[in-house]
Design a protein around this motif. Structure first.
Motif: not given
Length: 263
Positions: A110-118, A121-125, A154-164
């Motif tokens: 969870v934590t590493a995935t969210l932080q890496l994505t954050r 993201l500026p590069l992807l944008r 994994k529930f957290a990752l699914r919710g993160f994906s939906e919200a993002l």
């Protein structure tokens, strides 16, 4: 998304699904920046695909690891995709797990995935078209005995994906959530394999899973649930969870017996 113009940052490439996914993405012409701690497995992929694969050795649970990956991503150039596949699990009754095992699972899944994505993201944008792929699990939709902590991540990752996905709806970055079912990888303890055999649960070949992920990437899908009847059970669980409660209650003694086996 066209694989020939894809430049992905990818975690979890040292695992069964990850290695298969690297092979198939490279076969389609993609270029990859692989991130992980297990240098030997990742180096083997670099040697197999020297013109398409680069490597960044880093621990994503640490701040300096994120800094190193971000620097590598900037050097990689024109990054238009991120594949979050890294994760760990542990099959055990919650009362038999120790605090550190739970903390490590949450930190990576969870934590590493969210932080890496954050950070990425500026590069992807900056790109005209970009794709973020989060690889979760059927257990991100169905709470299963013996996997309470893993299901929580994994529930957290699914919710993160939906919200993002909703948060980025007005951008050129699309979010894909993929939920494989049980897969034949070293991530599964022998007790998990034995339990699945007893329950006649199908375990997919990693190459087959990777093929479906690649197709979803090419089509830029938003969600993909793999396996029948698992994806049907996901829908049943969302509508009539008590039915799933009753079905799993019958399996509980067997699950408890295998969960108590030391890996």
């Amino acid at each position: 998304m066209q694989l020939t113009t894809s430049r992905f940052l990818m975690t979890g490439a040292s695992g069964g699904i990850g290695q298969a996914l690297v092979e198939q993405l490279c076969a389609g012409g993609a270029k990859l920046l692989l991130v992980g701690r297990q240098g030997e497995a990742l180096q083997a992929l670099v040697q197999r695909f020297p013109d398409q694969v680069q490597l960044s050795l880093a621990d994503l649970r640490e701040r300096r690891g994120h800094d190193a990956v971000l620097a590598a991503a900037r050097s990689f150039g024109s990054l238009n995709g991120l594949i979050n596949l890294a994760g760990v699990n542990q099959f055990a009754l919650l009362e038999h797990q120790d605090d550190q095992a739970i903390a490590d699972m949450v930190a990576l899944n969870v934590t590493a995935t969210l932080q890496l994505t954050r950070h990425v993201l500026p590069l992807l944008r900056q790109q005209n078209n970009a794709l973020l792929v989060n690889v979760g699990s059927t257990f991100g939709s169905i709470g299963y005995p013996g996997f309470a902590a893993y299901c929580a991540t994994k529930f957290a990752l699914r919710g993160f994906s939906e919200a993002l996905r909703r948060e980025l709806a007005d951008t050129r970055v699309k979010v894909l959530y993929v939920a494989p079912r049980a897969t034949q990888t070293s991530m599964n303890a022998a007790s998990v394999v034995a339990l699945n055999r007893q329950l006649k649960v199908t375990m997919d070949d990693p190459q087959a899973v990777a093929r479906q992920i690649v197709r979803a990437i090419e089509r830029e899908r938003e969600e993909l649930y793999l396996g029948w009847p698992e994806k049907f059970f996901v829908r049943i669980n969302s509508l009539w969870p008590r039915l799933v409660d009753q079905a799993l209650r019958k399996q509980l003694p067997l699950i408890q017996r295998f969960a108590r086996i030391k890996s």
